[in-house]
Write an enzyme that holds these catalytic residues in place. Structure first.
Site, mmCIF file in Angstrom:
data_model
loop_
_atom_site.group_PDB
_atom_site.id
_atom_site.type_symbol
_atom_site.label_atom_id
_atom_site.label_comp_id
_atom_site.label_asym_id
_atom_site.label_seq_id
_atom_site.Cartn_x
_atom_site.Cartn_y
_atom_site.Cartn_z
ATOM 1 N N HIS A 133 0.873 -1.175 0.000
ATOM 2 C CA HIS A 133 0.000 0.000 0.000
ATOM 3 C C HIS A 133 0.916 1.233 0.000
ATOM 4 C CE1 HIS A 133 -2.736 2.994 1.848
ATOM 5 N NE2 HIS A 133 -3.741 2.199 1.567
ATOM 6 N N ASP A 210 3.106 -4.210 8.040
ATOM 7 C CA ASP A 210 1.889 -3.426 7.842
ATOM 8 C C ASP A 210 0.725 -4.403 8.022
ATOM 9 O OD1 ASP A 210 -0.400 -2.318 6.847
ATOM 10 O OD2 ASP A 210 0.502 -1.511 5.025
ATOM 11 N N GLN A 213 -4.535 -4.904 7.257
ATOM 12 C CA GLN A 213 -5.579 -5.823 6.783
ATOM 13 C C GLN A 213 -5.520 -7.181 7.473
ATOM 14 O OE1 GLN A 213 -7.981 -4.810 4.972
ATOM 15 N NE2 GLN A 213 -7.187 -2.952 4.032
ATOM 16 N N LYS A 236 -10.466 0.057 10.815
ATOM 17 C CA LYS A 236 -10.706 -1.150 10.008
ATOM 18 C C LYS A 236 -11.089 -2.333 10.886
ATOM 19 C CE LYS A 236 -7.258 0.202 6.519
ATOM 20 N NZ LYS A 236 -8.042 0.676 5.375
ATOM 21 N N CYS A 376 -4.808 2.411 -3.538
ATOM 22 C CA CYS A 376 -3.564 2.946 -2.939
ATOM 23 C C CYS A 376 -2.416 1.973 -3.123
ATOM 24 C CB CYS A 376 -3.748 3.282 -1.463
ATOM 25 S SG CYS A 376 -4.945 4.566 -1.179
HETATM 26 N N1 PLP Z 1 -1.836 -0.487 4.671
HETATM 27 C C1 PLP Z 1 -2.806 -1.218 4.134
HETATM 28 C C2 PLP Z 1 -2.521 -2.624 3.710
HETATM 29 C C3 PLP Z 1 -4.090 -0.694 3.989
HETATM 30 O O1 PLP Z 1 -5.054 -1.435 3.431
HETATM 31 C C4 PLP Z 1 -4.335 0.627 4.424
HETATM 32 C C5 PLP Z 1 -5.663 1.235 4.251
HETATM 33 O O2 PLP Z 1 -6.420 0.902 3.386
HETATM 34 C C6 PLP Z 1 -3.284 1.348 4.991
HETATM 35 C C7 PLP Z 1 -2.049 0.763 5.092
HETATM 36 C C8 PLP Z 1 -3.477 2.743 5.468
HETATM 37 O O3 PLP Z 1 -4.325 2.766 6.571
HETATM 38 P P1 PLP Z 1 -4.813 4.149 7.190
HETATM 39 O O4 PLP Z 1 -5.379 4.946 6.057
HETATM 40 O O5 PLP Z 1 -5.833 3.742 8.197
HETATM 41 O O6 PLP Z 1 -3.618 4.803 7.807
#
Ligand code: PLP
Length: 418
Positions: A133, A210, A213, A236, A376
C-alpha cells in the site's frame, strides 16, 4: 454451486443475524438497503464502540496524564486501560510497546522518520515488496530522498503471491530493514511473514509489518512472531477513525528519537534542550485521540468476545463462496491466489468491457458498496496492467446473501454496458 445463503451462517456461537444486530448502521433501512462490501477501506462500528465513545464524552471528558482532578483521572484510566487491552489483543509483552497514532499510515511514517532517520545511512537498503500500500512506500521514498537510503522490492508472481524464493538473491548486508504488508489489500494474499522475519533476523535486520488488513481479521501474536514493528488502524477493526497503533519492541522505542515534539512527550524542558518522557509517551506529543483510543479498546473487547479465529474462519468461507460465484460469471477476471490458507477475504476483479468505476457505480445503484480503483497500490495495479479493479471485501457481519447481490448486480452491469 451450493448456495450457502440458504443455511444459517454463524461466527463461532453467534448467528450472523445477531452479530448484524450489534451494528446500528446494519439495522433497519441502511442495513437492508446496502450490501456493504468495502470493509478493507473501513469497517462499521458496533453499538458497544459508539457507546464507549459517547460514555467517555458524557462521563469522563478531560485531558489525560496532566490534571489531578477526578475527571482527568477517569479519562487517563480509560485511555490507559485501552492501551492494556490492545497490548493483550496482539500478544504484546507490555503496554509500553503500544504507541497510539492516527493509524497505519502515521505508524509507518513514525518508524521511517524516527528509526530510519536515526539508524540508516546513505547506501543502506530498506527491503519492501511490490504489493505494498502507498502507506508503506511513500514514507520510505521520503526517507530515501532525504538520506540516500535505497529501496529494493521483492516481486509478486502471477497468482498474487510474493516470490519468497527471490529473497536471498535480493539480500545483501546493506539491507537494514524489511518493511512489508501482511495481508494484501488488493489480492487478499496472506504473506508468510514468519519465514521473512526468521530470514531477516538471521541476518540481523529488523522487520516492520503493515498489519492494516490482518489484525482486524484474525489472531496475531507479536511475541510469538518476534516482529519488531507492527502497524494497524482502529477504523478497520470496528474502532473509530483517527486512532491506530504502532507496536514496537521496547528496546527499539527506547533507542528511537521522538517523531514529533510538544507537550506530554517530555520529562523536562529548558530553553535550549529537553529530556524525553518514557515510552510510549515519548511518541505521543500533544493531546491524543482519547475518545478514539477508548473506542478502540471497546472494539478489541468486542472482537475478542466473538473470537478472532472464528471471524477468520467465517470470512474465509465467505471468500471461497465469493470467488466461486464470481468465477462463474463470464468476463470476470479475478486477481490474487485461489482460496486457501494464504488467502483472506479481499477479492479484486475486473469485468471485460466495463471500467471498474462504471461497474462500481452500477453496483451502487443496486445497493452494493464496493471499491473501484488502484486501492492505494499503484505499483501493484500497474504491474497487473489494469487501470483499476473492483474490490469486494468482507467482515464478520458480511453475508452470503450480500455476495449473491454482488454477483446479480455484476450481471446487470454487464447487460447494461456490453
Ligand atoms: N496499509 C494497508 C494494507 C491498507 O489497506 C491501508 C488502508 O487501506 C493502509 C495501510 C493505510 O491505513 P490508514 O489509512 O488507516 O492509515
Amino acid at each position: 454451486m451450493k448456495r450457502r445463503s440458504q443455511t444459517v451462517p454463524c461466527v463461532g456461537s453467534r448467528s450472523i443475524e445477531s452479530i448484524r444486530d450489534d451494528f446500528p448502521i446494519l439495522r433497519g433501512e441502511t442495513g437492508r438497503g446496502i450490501a456493504y462490501l468495502d470493509n478493507a477501506a473501513t469497517s462499521h462500528k458496533p453499538a458497544v464502540v459508539i457507546d464507549a465513545v459517547r460514555s467517555y464524552y458524557e462521563e469522563a471528558n478531560s485531558n489525560v496524564h496532566r490534571a489531578v482532578h477526578r475527571l482527568a483521572t477517569e479519562a487517563t484510566r480509560r485511555y490507559e486501560e485501552a492501551r492494556k487491552k490492545i497490548a493483550a489483543f496482539i500478544g504484546a509483552p507490555s503496554e509500553r510497546s503500544i504507541v497510539f497514532t492516527r493509524g497505519t499510515t502515521e505508524s509507518i511514517n513514525l518508524v521511517a522518520s524516527s528509526w530510519g532517520g536515526e539508524f540508516l545511512e546513505p547506501g543502506d537498503v530498506v527491503l519492501l515488496t511490490e504489493m505494498e500500500h502507498h502507506a508503506n512506500i511513500i514514507p520510505w521514498q521520503l526517507l530515501a530522498s532525504r538520506t540516500g537510503v535505497e529501496l529494493v522490492f521483492l516481486p509478486f508472481d502471477a497468482s498474487g503471491r510474493l516470490e519468497l524464493d527471490r529473497l536471498a538473491g535480493l539480500w545483501s548486508d546493506r539491507v537494514k530493514l524489511v518493511s512489508m504488508i501482511h495481508v494484501s489489500n488488493v489480492f487478499g494474499t496472506l504473506n508468510d511473514i514468519e519465514s521473512v522475519i526468521r530470514f531477516a533476523h538471521d541476518r540481523d535486520a529488523p522487520v516492520l509489518i503493515d498489519a492494516a488488513q490482518s489484525v482486524p481479521h484474525g489472531p496475531i501474536d507479536v511475541a510469538a512472531l518476534d516482529v519488531d514493528f507492527l502497524a494497524f488502524s482502529g477504523h478497520k477493526m470496528c474502532g473509530p477513525t483517527g486512532i491506530g497503533v504502532l507496536y514496537a519492541k521496547e528496546e527499539l522505542l527506547d533507542a528511537m528519537p521522538p517523531y514529533m515534539g510538544g507537550g506530554e512527550m517530555i520529562r523536562a524542558v529548558w530553553l535550549d534542550r529537553a529530556e524525553w518522557n518514557d515510552i510510549p509517551y515519548k511518541f505521543e506529543a500533544g493531546t491524543p485521540n482519547i475518545a478514539g483510543a477508548v473506542g478502540l479498546g471497546a472494539a478489541v473487547d468486542y472482537l475478542t468476545s466473538i473470537g478472532m479465529s472464528d471471524i477468520q474462519a467465517y470470512e474465509r468461507d465467505l471468500c471461497v463462496y465469493a470467488i466461486e460465484a464470481l468465477s462463474e460469471i463470464e468476463g470476470v477476471t479475478l486477481y490474487g491466489p485461489p482460496p486457501g490458507d494464504d488467502r483472506e477475504a479481499v477479492v479484486s476483479f475486473t469485468v471485460d468491457g466495463v471500467h471498474a468505476h462504471d461497474a462500481a457505480q452500477m453496483l451502487d445503484r443496486e445497493g452494493v458498496a464496493v471499491r473501484p480503483g488502484h486501492h492505494c497500490a499503484h505499483p501493484l495495479t500497474r504491474k497487473l496492467g489494469v487501470p483499476a479493479t473492483v474490490r469486494a471485501s468482507f467482515y464478520l457481519y458480511s453475508t452470503y446473501d450480500e455476495i449473491d447481490r454482488l454477483t446479480a448486480a455484476i450481471e446487470k452491469a454487464k447487460s447494461f454496458f456490453i
